[in-house]
Scaffold this motif. Structure first.
Motif, PDB file in Angstrom:
ATOM      1  N   ILE A 169       0.685  -1.252  -0.044  1.00 48.70           N
ATOM      2  CA  ILE A 169       0.056   0.037  -0.117  1.00 48.70           C
ATOM      3  C   ILE A 169       1.003   1.122   0.069  1.00 48.70           C
ATOM      4  O   ILE A 169       0.410   2.262  -0.723  1.00 48.70           O
ATOM      5  CB  ILE A 169      -0.898  -0.038   1.189  1.00 48.70           C
ATOM      6  CG1 ILE A 169      -2.072   1.302   1.082  1.00 48.70           C
ATOM      7  CG2 ILE A 169      -0.306   0.072   2.577  1.00 48.70           C
ATOM      8  CD1 ILE A 169      -3.035   0.513   0.161  1.00 48.70           C
ATOM      9  N   ALA A 170       2.016   1.050   0.428  1.00 52.15           N
ATOM     10  CA  ALA A 170       2.800   2.349   0.489  1.00 52.15           C
ATOM     11  C   ALA A 170       3.496   2.467  -0.787  1.00 52.15           C
ATOM     12  O   ALA A 170       3.710   3.639  -1.334  1.00 52.15           O
ATOM     13  CB  ALA A 170       4.038   2.001   1.480  1.00 52.15           C
ATOM     14  N   GLU A 171       3.746   1.479  -1.657  1.00 49.76           N
ATOM     15  CA  GLU A 171       4.172   1.696  -3.008  1.00 49.76           C
ATOM     16  C   GLU A 171       3.044   2.338  -3.903  1.00 49.76           C
ATOM     17  O   GLU A 171       3.378   3.254  -4.705  1.00 49.76           O
ATOM     18  CB  GLU A 171       4.746   0.429  -3.507  1.00 49.76           C
ATOM     19  CG  GLU A 171       6.025  -0.042  -2.971  1.00 49.76           C
ATOM     20  CD  GLU A 171       6.523  -1.490  -3.311  1.00 49.76           C
ATOM     21  OE1 GLU A 171       7.647  -1.624  -3.489  1.00 49.76           O
ATOM     22  OE2 GLU A 171       5.329  -2.214  -3.618  1.00 49.76           O
ATOM     23  N   VAL A 172       1.850   1.720  -3.571  1.00 47.72           N
ATOM     24  CA  VAL A 172       0.604   2.489  -4.290  1.00 47.72           C
ATOM     25  C   VAL A 172       0.500   4.115  -3.956  1.00 47.72           C
ATOM     26  O   VAL A 172       0.336   4.877  -4.869  1.00 47.72           O
ATOM     27  CB  VAL A 172      -0.625   1.655  -4.168  1.00 47.72           C
ATOM     28  CG1 VAL A 172      -1.746   2.425  -4.773  1.00 47.72           C
ATOM     29  CG2 VAL A 172      -0.402   0.248  -4.507  1.00 47.72           C
ATOM     30  N   HIS A 173       0.758   4.150  -2.673  1.00 48.79           N
ATOM     31  CA  HIS A 173       0.569   5.543  -2.161  1.00 48.79           C
ATOM     32  C   HIS A 173       1.491   6.449  -2.990  1.00 48.79           C
ATOM     33  O   HIS A 173       1.471   7.546  -3.162  1.00 48.79           O
ATOM     34  CB  HIS A 173       0.650   5.696  -0.852  1.00 48.79           C
ATOM     35  CG  HIS A 173       0.588   7.248  -0.216  1.00 48.79           C
ATOM     36  ND1 HIS A 173       1.595   7.799  -0.216  1.00 48.79           N
ATOM     37  CD2 HIS A 173      -0.559   7.917   0.365  1.00 48.79           C
ATOM     38  CE1 HIS A 173       1.228   9.167   0.557  1.00 48.79           C
ATOM     39  NE2 HIS A 173       0.105   9.017   0.675  1.00 48.79           N
ATOM     40  N   THR A 178       3.181  10.448  -6.580  1.00 46.44           N
ATOM     41  CA  THR A 178       3.974  11.267  -7.503  1.00 46.44           C
ATOM     42  C   THR A 178       3.136  11.565  -8.818  1.00 46.44           C
ATOM     43  O   THR A 178       3.477  12.625  -9.189  1.00 46.44           O
ATOM     44  CB  THR A 178       4.916  10.280  -8.073  1.00 46.44           C
ATOM     45  OG1 THR A 178       5.560   9.490  -7.053  1.00 46.44           O
ATOM     46  CG2 THR A 178       5.842  10.671  -9.157  1.00 46.44           C
ATOM     47  N   ALA A 179       2.428  10.805  -9.162  1.00 42.33           N
ATOM     48  CA  ALA A 179       1.299  11.494 -10.244  1.00 42.33           C
ATOM     49  C   ALA A 179       0.568  12.551  -9.999  1.00 42.33           C
ATOM     50  O   ALA A 179       0.599  13.657 -10.858  1.00 42.33           O
ATOM     51  CB  ALA A 179       0.206  10.219 -10.675  1.00 42.33           C
ATOM     52  N   GLN A 180       0.106  12.663  -8.807  1.00 43.75           N
ATOM     53  CA  GLN A 180      -0.710  13.861  -8.528  1.00 43.75           C
ATOM     54  C   GLN A 180       0.171  15.121  -8.461  1.00 43.75           C
ATOM     55  O   GLN A 180      -0.215  16.226  -8.920  1.00 43.75           O
ATOM     56  CB  GLN A 180      -1.374  13.758  -7.251  1.00 43.75           C
ATOM     57  CG  GLN A 180      -2.688  12.703  -7.179  1.00 43.75           C
ATOM     58  CD  GLN A 180      -3.330  12.380  -6.097  1.00 43.75           C
ATOM     59  OE1 GLN A 180      -2.551  12.256  -4.736  1.00 43.75           O
ATOM     60  NE2 GLN A 180      -4.571  11.953  -6.093  1.00 43.75           N
TER      61      GLN A 180
END
Length: 362
Positions: A169-173, A178-180
Protein backbone atom coordinates in the motif's frame (compact mmCIF):
# COMPACT_ATOMS: atom_id res chain seq x y z
CA UNK A 1 -17.10 9.03 -3.00
CA UNK A 2 -14.50 8.37 -5.69
CA UNK A 3 -13.44 11.10 -8.08
CA UNK A 4 -15.33 11.11 -11.40
CA UNK A 5 -13.77 11.76 -14.79
CA UNK A 6 -13.87 10.35 -18.30
CA UNK A 7 -11.71 8.02 -20.35
CA UNK A 8 -12.46 9.05 -23.89
CA UNK A 9 -16.24 9.58 -24.06
CA UNK A 10 -16.99 7.38 -21.06
CA UNK A 11 -17.55 8.68 -17.55
CA UNK A 12 -16.16 6.68 -14.66
CA UNK A 13 -18.87 6.78 -12.04
CA UNK A 14 -21.05 4.55 -9.88
CA UNK A 15 -23.97 5.93 -11.89
CA UNK A 16 -22.61 4.66 -15.22
CA UNK A 17 -21.63 1.18 -16.42
CA UNK A 18 -17.99 0.18 -15.87
CA UNK A 19 -15.68 0.82 -18.78
CA UNK A 20 -14.43 -2.44 -20.30
CA UNK A 21 -10.84 -2.43 -21.56
CA UNK A 22 -10.57 -5.08 -24.29
CA UNK A 23 -6.87 -5.91 -24.05
CA UNK A 24 -5.00 -7.15 -27.11
CA UNK A 25 -1.60 -6.40 -25.56
CA UNK A 26 1.14 -8.01 -27.54
CA UNK A 27 -0.88 -11.16 -28.23
CA UNK A 28 -0.54 -10.61 -31.96
CA UNK A 29 3.24 -10.64 -31.73
CA UNK A 30 4.53 -8.90 -34.85
CA UNK A 31 1.62 -10.03 -37.03
CA UNK A 32 0.03 -6.72 -37.96
CA UNK A 33 -2.62 -8.40 -40.11
CA UNK A 34 -3.76 -10.31 -37.02
CA UNK A 35 -3.70 -7.10 -34.99
CA UNK A 36 -5.89 -5.33 -37.54
CA UNK A 37 -8.28 -8.29 -37.55
CA UNK A 38 -8.57 -8.20 -33.76
CA UNK A 39 -9.08 -4.44 -33.68
CA UNK A 40 -11.76 -4.60 -36.37
CA UNK A 41 -13.58 -7.33 -34.48
CA UNK A 42 -13.51 -5.30 -31.26
CA UNK A 43 -14.80 -2.22 -33.08
CA UNK A 44 -17.67 -4.29 -34.53
CA UNK A 45 -18.63 -5.53 -31.06
CA UNK A 46 -18.45 -2.00 -29.67
CA UNK A 47 -20.96 -0.87 -32.27
CA UNK A 48 -23.20 -3.88 -31.57
CA UNK A 49 -23.33 -3.15 -27.82
CA UNK A 50 -23.43 0.66 -27.65
CA UNK A 51 -24.92 0.72 -24.14
CA UNK A 52 -21.82 -0.92 -22.61
CA UNK A 53 -18.73 1.35 -22.70
CA UNK A 54 -15.61 -0.26 -24.16
CA UNK A 55 -12.10 0.99 -24.88
CA UNK A 56 -9.49 -0.92 -26.86
CA UNK A 57 -6.37 -1.57 -24.79
CA UNK A 58 -2.90 -2.46 -26.02
CA UNK A 59 0.71 -1.57 -25.29
CA UNK A 60 3.57 0.22 -26.97
CA UNK A 61 6.57 -2.07 -26.94
CA UNK A 62 8.85 -0.60 -29.57
CA UNK A 63 12.34 -0.90 -28.10
CA UNK A 64 13.82 -4.20 -26.97
CA UNK A 65 16.43 -2.31 -24.95
CA UNK A 66 13.97 -1.91 -22.10
CA UNK A 67 15.18 -5.44 -21.30
CA UNK A 68 18.85 -6.27 -20.77
CA UNK A 69 20.41 -9.14 -22.73
CA UNK A 70 21.34 -12.08 -20.54
CA UNK A 71 20.16 -15.44 -19.29
CA UNK A 72 17.04 -14.29 -17.40
CA UNK A 73 14.15 -16.63 -18.08
CA UNK A 74 10.43 -15.88 -18.18
CA UNK A 75 8.00 -18.68 -17.34
CA UNK A 76 4.45 -18.77 -18.68
CA UNK A 77 1.65 -21.28 -19.00
CA UNK A 78 -1.28 -22.24 -21.20
CA UNK A 79 -4.83 -22.76 -19.96
CA UNK A 80 -4.35 -26.53 -20.08
CA UNK A 81 -1.35 -26.37 -17.74
CA UNK A 82 1.45 -26.57 -20.28
CA UNK A 83 4.43 -24.54 -19.07
CA UNK A 84 7.25 -22.98 -21.04
CA UNK A 85 10.36 -20.99 -20.25
CA UNK A 86 11.89 -18.49 -22.63
CA UNK A 87 14.81 -16.12 -22.54
CA UNK A 88 13.31 -12.82 -21.42
CA UNK A 89 15.21 -10.66 -23.90
CA UNK A 90 14.28 -12.99 -26.78
CA UNK A 91 10.64 -12.84 -25.73
CA UNK A 92 10.69 -9.03 -25.77
CA UNK A 93 12.41 -8.96 -29.15
CA UNK A 94 9.70 -11.07 -30.79
CA UNK A 95 7.03 -8.72 -29.41
CA UNK A 96 8.60 -5.45 -30.53
CA UNK A 97 6.59 -3.41 -33.06
CA UNK A 98 7.83 -0.12 -34.52
CA UNK A 99 6.16 3.16 -33.65
CA UNK A 100 5.17 3.62 -37.30
CA UNK A 101 3.41 0.26 -37.23
CA UNK A 102 1.64 1.16 -33.99
CA UNK A 103 0.63 4.36 -35.72
CA UNK A 104 -1.15 2.36 -38.42
CA UNK A 105 -3.08 0.41 -35.81
CA UNK A 106 -4.06 3.52 -33.88
CA UNK A 107 -5.23 5.20 -37.07
CA UNK A 108 -7.61 2.30 -37.60
CA UNK A 109 -9.07 3.05 -34.16
CA UNK A 110 -9.31 6.79 -34.79
CA UNK A 111 -10.96 6.33 -38.17
CA UNK A 112 -13.68 4.17 -36.59
CA UNK A 113 -14.15 6.35 -33.51
CA UNK A 114 -12.79 3.64 -31.21
CA UNK A 115 -11.12 5.09 -28.09
CA UNK A 116 -7.91 3.32 -27.10
CA UNK A 117 -5.49 3.37 -24.21
CA UNK A 118 -2.00 1.93 -23.95
CA UNK A 119 0.53 0.63 -21.48
CA UNK A 120 3.82 2.41 -22.01
CA UNK A 121 7.29 1.44 -20.88
CA UNK A 122 9.41 4.44 -21.80
CA UNK A 123 9.18 8.17 -22.46
CA UNK A 124 9.16 7.80 -26.25
CA UNK A 125 6.26 5.37 -26.13
CA UNK A 126 4.28 7.69 -23.88
CA UNK A 127 4.92 10.69 -26.12
CA UNK A 128 3.89 8.72 -29.19
CA UNK A 129 0.68 7.49 -27.55
CA UNK A 130 -0.35 11.04 -26.72
CA UNK A 131 0.41 12.21 -30.25
CA UNK A 132 -1.56 9.25 -31.68
CA UNK A 133 -4.69 10.20 -29.73
CA UNK A 134 -4.74 7.77 -26.82
CA UNK A 135 -7.60 8.26 -24.34
CA UNK A 136 -5.44 7.24 -21.36
CA UNK A 137 -1.98 5.96 -20.49
CA UNK A 138 -1.32 2.97 -18.28
CA UNK A 139 1.54 2.24 -15.93
CA UNK A 140 1.98 -1.53 -15.99
CA UNK A 141 2.22 -3.37 -12.68
CA UNK A 142 5.96 -3.88 -13.05
CA UNK A 143 6.44 -0.12 -13.31
CA UNK A 144 4.52 1.03 -10.23
CA UNK A 145 7.91 1.88 -8.69
CA UNK A 146 9.16 3.58 -11.89
CA UNK A 147 8.93 7.11 -10.54
CA UNK A 148 10.46 8.82 -13.62
CA UNK A 149 7.99 7.10 -15.97
CA UNK A 150 5.00 7.87 -13.72
CA UNK A 151 6.09 11.50 -13.47
CA UNK A 152 6.54 11.77 -17.25
CA UNK A 153 3.16 10.19 -18.05
CA UNK A 154 1.37 12.23 -15.42
CA UNK A 155 2.42 15.42 -17.16
CA UNK A 156 0.80 14.49 -20.47
CA UNK A 157 -2.69 15.73 -19.67
CA UNK A 158 -4.37 12.32 -20.00
CA UNK A 159 -5.99 10.08 -17.39
CA UNK A 160 -3.52 7.65 -15.91
CA UNK A 161 -4.25 4.01 -15.07
CA UNK A 162 -1.87 2.69 -12.44
CA UNK A 163 -1.76 -1.10 -12.09
CA UNK A 164 -0.79 -1.92 -8.54
CA UNK A 165 0.38 -5.47 -9.25
CA UNK A 166 2.25 -7.15 -6.41
CA UNK A 167 2.91 -4.00 -4.43
CA UNK A 168 2.52 -2.67 -0.92
CA UNK A 169 0.00 0.00 0.00
CA UNK A 170 2.98 2.30 0.58
CA UNK A 171 4.18 1.76 -3.00
CA UNK A 172 0.70 2.46 -4.32
CA UNK A 173 0.57 5.64 -2.24
CA UNK A 174 3.93 6.77 -3.57
CA UNK A 175 2.87 6.17 -7.17
CA UNK A 176 -0.40 8.09 -6.69
CA UNK A 177 1.32 10.92 -4.86
CA UNK A 178 3.96 11.16 -7.61
CA UNK A 179 1.33 11.34 -10.33
CA UNK A 180 -0.73 13.94 -8.49
CA UNK A 181 2.30 16.09 -7.74
CA UNK A 182 3.15 15.94 -11.46
CA UNK A 183 -0.21 17.35 -12.48
CA UNK A 184 -2.44 14.29 -12.96
CA UNK A 185 -5.54 14.10 -10.78
CA UNK A 186 -7.51 11.73 -13.02
CA UNK A 187 -6.11 8.40 -11.87
CA UNK A 188 -7.55 4.90 -11.92
CA UNK A 189 -6.09 2.40 -9.48
CA UNK A 190 -6.16 -1.07 -10.96
CA UNK A 191 -5.91 -4.20 -8.84
CA UNK A 192 -3.89 -6.97 -10.48
CA UNK A 193 -4.12 -10.33 -8.63
CA UNK A 194 -1.10 -12.55 -8.09
CA UNK A 195 -0.44 -15.13 -10.77
CA UNK A 196 -0.61 -15.62 -14.53
CA UNK A 197 -3.20 -17.06 -14.41
CA UNK A 198 -4.39 -16.06 -10.95
CA UNK A 199 -6.14 -18.63 -8.78
CA UNK A 200 -9.43 -17.56 -7.15
CA UNK A 201 -7.86 -17.61 -3.68
CA UNK A 202 -5.13 -15.23 -4.89
CA UNK A 203 -7.52 -12.49 -5.96
CA UNK A 204 -8.11 -10.56 -2.72
CA UNK A 205 -10.82 -8.53 -4.45
CA UNK A 206 -11.57 -6.61 -1.26
CA UNK A 207 -8.43 -4.64 -2.14
CA UNK A 208 -10.73 -2.70 -4.47
CA UNK A 209 -12.63 -1.40 -1.45
CA UNK A 210 -9.38 -0.63 0.36
CA UNK A 211 -8.16 1.50 -2.56
CA UNK A 212 -11.48 3.31 -2.83
CA UNK A 213 -11.46 4.18 0.86
CA UNK A 214 -7.77 5.04 1.05
CA UNK A 215 -7.41 7.12 -2.11
CA UNK A 216 -10.87 8.28 -3.19
CA UNK A 217 -10.08 7.32 -6.78
CA UNK A 218 -11.89 5.11 -9.29
CA UNK A 219 -10.73 1.51 -9.07
CA UNK A 220 -10.57 -1.31 -11.57
CA UNK A 221 -9.56 -4.91 -12.08
CA UNK A 222 -6.89 -6.20 -14.41
CA UNK A 223 -8.37 -9.69 -14.75
CA UNK A 224 -5.78 -12.46 -14.70
CA UNK A 225 -8.26 -15.28 -14.10
CA UNK A 226 -8.89 -18.03 -16.64
CA UNK A 227 -12.62 -17.48 -16.25
CA UNK A 228 -14.95 -14.50 -16.23
CA UNK A 229 -16.53 -14.49 -12.78
CA UNK A 230 -13.95 -12.12 -11.27
CA UNK A 231 -15.16 -9.40 -13.63
CA UNK A 232 -18.68 -9.60 -12.29
CA UNK A 233 -17.60 -9.82 -8.64
CA UNK A 234 -15.47 -6.71 -9.11
CA UNK A 235 -18.46 -4.72 -10.34
CA UNK A 236 -20.22 -5.46 -7.05
CA UNK A 237 -17.12 -4.23 -5.19
CA UNK A 238 -17.13 -0.89 -6.99
CA UNK A 239 -14.88 -1.40 -10.01
CA UNK A 240 -15.50 1.21 -12.70
CA UNK A 241 -12.84 -0.19 -15.04
CA UNK A 242 -12.55 -3.84 -16.10
CA UNK A 243 -9.54 -4.96 -18.12
CA UNK A 244 -9.54 -8.39 -19.73
CA UNK A 245 -7.34 -9.89 -22.42
CA UNK A 246 -9.08 -10.99 -25.60
CA UNK A 247 -7.51 -13.25 -28.21
CA UNK A 248 -8.44 -15.25 -31.27
CA UNK A 249 -6.47 -18.19 -29.86
CA UNK A 250 -6.84 -18.11 -26.05
CA UNK A 251 -5.52 -21.68 -25.71
CA UNK A 252 -2.10 -20.80 -27.14
CA UNK A 253 1.07 -21.14 -25.09
CA UNK A 254 2.55 -17.66 -24.88
CA UNK A 255 3.10 -14.89 -22.37
CA UNK A 256 -0.13 -13.65 -20.68
CA UNK A 257 -2.46 -15.61 -22.97
CA UNK A 258 -3.55 -18.08 -20.27
CA UNK A 259 -5.88 -15.49 -18.76
CA UNK A 260 -7.38 -14.19 -21.99
CA UNK A 261 -10.89 -14.91 -23.18
CA UNK A 262 -11.97 -15.82 -26.69
CA UNK A 263 -12.60 -12.77 -28.85
CA UNK A 264 -15.73 -14.38 -30.22
CA UNK A 265 -17.23 -14.27 -26.70
CA UNK A 266 -16.65 -10.55 -26.25
CA UNK A 267 -20.18 -9.44 -27.13
CA UNK A 268 -21.85 -11.82 -24.69
CA UNK A 269 -19.39 -10.82 -21.94
CA UNK A 270 -20.15 -7.15 -22.49
CA UNK A 271 -23.86 -7.88 -22.17
CA UNK A 272 -23.20 -9.75 -18.91
CA UNK A 273 -21.07 -6.88 -17.58
CA UNK A 274 -23.87 -4.44 -18.34
CA UNK A 275 -26.48 -6.71 -16.74
CA UNK A 276 -24.29 -7.08 -13.63
CA UNK A 277 -23.97 -3.33 -13.30
CA UNK A 278 -27.71 -2.89 -13.78
CA UNK A 279 -28.33 -5.46 -11.06
CA UNK A 280 -26.63 -3.22 -8.48
CA UNK A 281 -29.55 -0.81 -8.83
CA UNK A 282 -30.15 1.73 -6.11
CA UNK A 283 -29.51 1.67 -2.34
CA UNK A 284 -33.24 1.37 -1.64
CA UNK A 285 -36.27 0.00 -3.48
CA UNK A 286 -38.75 2.36 -5.09
CA UNK A 287 -42.05 0.52 -4.78
CA UNK A 288 -43.77 3.05 -7.00
CA UNK A 289 -41.67 2.04 -9.99
CA UNK A 290 -43.48 -0.51 -12.18
CA UNK A 291 -41.93 -3.98 -12.31
CA UNK A 292 -40.25 -4.64 -15.65
CA UNK A 293 -39.55 -7.91 -17.40
CA UNK A 294 -42.17 -10.08 -15.68
CA UNK A 295 -45.55 -11.46 -16.72
CA UNK A 296 -47.14 -11.19 -13.29
CA UNK A 297 -46.99 -8.86 -10.33
CA UNK A 298 -46.26 -9.31 -6.65
CA UNK A 299 -49.53 -10.10 -4.81
CA UNK A 300 -50.45 -9.49 -1.19
CA UNK A 301 -53.43 -10.78 0.77
CA UNK A 302 -56.52 -9.02 2.04
CA UNK A 303 -59.27 -9.70 4.58
CA UNK A 304 -62.20 -11.84 3.41
CA UNK A 305 -65.40 -13.03 5.09
CA UNK A 306 -65.29 -16.64 6.28
CA UNK A 307 -69.10 -16.66 6.53
CA UNK A 308 -71.99 -14.32 5.95
CA UNK A 309 -71.24 -11.11 7.83
CA UNK A 310 -73.88 -8.66 8.94
CA UNK A 311 -73.75 -5.20 10.48
CA UNK A 312 -72.50 -5.38 14.03
CA UNK A 313 -70.24 -8.41 13.59
CA UNK A 314 -66.76 -7.81 15.02
CA UNK A 315 -63.59 -8.34 13.00
CA UNK A 316 -61.78 -11.37 14.44
CA UNK A 317 -60.16 -14.65 13.46
CA UNK A 318 -63.45 -16.50 13.91
CA UNK A 319 -65.18 -14.66 11.08
CA UNK A 320 -62.32 -13.34 8.91
CA UNK A 321 -59.89 -15.13 6.61
CA UNK A 322 -57.17 -14.01 4.22
CA UNK A 323 -56.70 -14.41 0.46
CA UNK A 324 -54.95 -13.11 -2.66
CA UNK A 325 -55.18 -10.65 -4.38
CA UNK A 326 -55.54 -7.60 -2.18
CA UNK A 327 -58.99 -6.43 -3.28
CA UNK A 328 -59.99 -5.38 0.21
CA UNK A 329 -58.34 -4.27 3.44
CA UNK A 330 -54.69 -5.36 3.35
CA UNK A 331 -53.47 -7.86 5.93
CA UNK A 332 -50.89 -5.32 7.10
CA UNK A 333 -53.78 -3.37 8.71
CA UNK A 334 -54.91 -6.28 10.91
CA UNK A 335 -53.76 -4.75 14.21
CA UNK A 336 -55.71 -1.59 13.36
CA UNK A 337 -59.02 -3.16 12.31
CA UNK A 338 -59.23 -6.13 14.67
CA UNK A 339 -62.32 -5.56 16.81
CA UNK A 340 -63.94 -3.08 14.41
CA UNK A 341 -67.54 -3.76 13.47
CA UNK A 342 -69.20 -4.46 10.16
CA UNK A 343 -71.47 -1.69 8.90
CA UNK A 344 -72.90 -3.66 5.97
CA UNK A 345 -73.38 -7.22 4.76
CA UNK A 346 -70.43 -9.12 3.28
CA UNK A 347 -71.02 -12.48 1.61
CA UNK A 348 -68.81 -15.52 2.36
CA UNK A 349 -65.54 -15.47 0.44
CA UNK A 350 -65.84 -11.79 -0.48
CA UNK A 351 -63.21 -9.16 0.38
CA UNK A 352 -63.89 -6.88 3.31
CA UNK A 353 -63.37 -3.28 2.21
CA UNK A 354 -62.81 -0.12 4.21
CA UNK A 355 -66.34 1.04 3.51
CA UNK A 356 -67.65 -2.19 5.11
CA UNK A 357 -66.26 -1.48 8.60
CA UNK A 358 -66.04 1.20 11.24
CA UNK A 359 -64.24 1.53 14.59
CA UNK A 360 -67.33 3.21 16.04
CA UNK A 361 -70.43 1.96 14.23
CA UNK A 362 -73.60 3.96 14.80
Amino acid sequence: MARSFSIGPYLLSSETPPVFLAEIGGFFGQDLALARQMISSIIAVCKAVPHQPMVLKTEILHDANICLPGDTLETYAAKDGRVQQENYRALIERKVVSLDQYGELFKLCRDQGMPFCVSVYDFAGADFAVHAGAAALKIASSNIVHIPLIRHCAGKGLPLIIDSGRSTIAEVHRAVETAQASGCQNIVLEHSPDGHPALPKAHNLRVLQTYTQAFGLPVGLSCHHTGLEMLYLSIALGATVLEKGVHVAPDDLDIDISHTMDLKDLQSVLESVYASWQALGKPARDLKTPIEGVLGTSQRQCLIAKKQLVPGDAIGYDVVGFAFPRLGIGVEHWDLVQGWRLTRDVAPGQPIRWEDVSPNPL
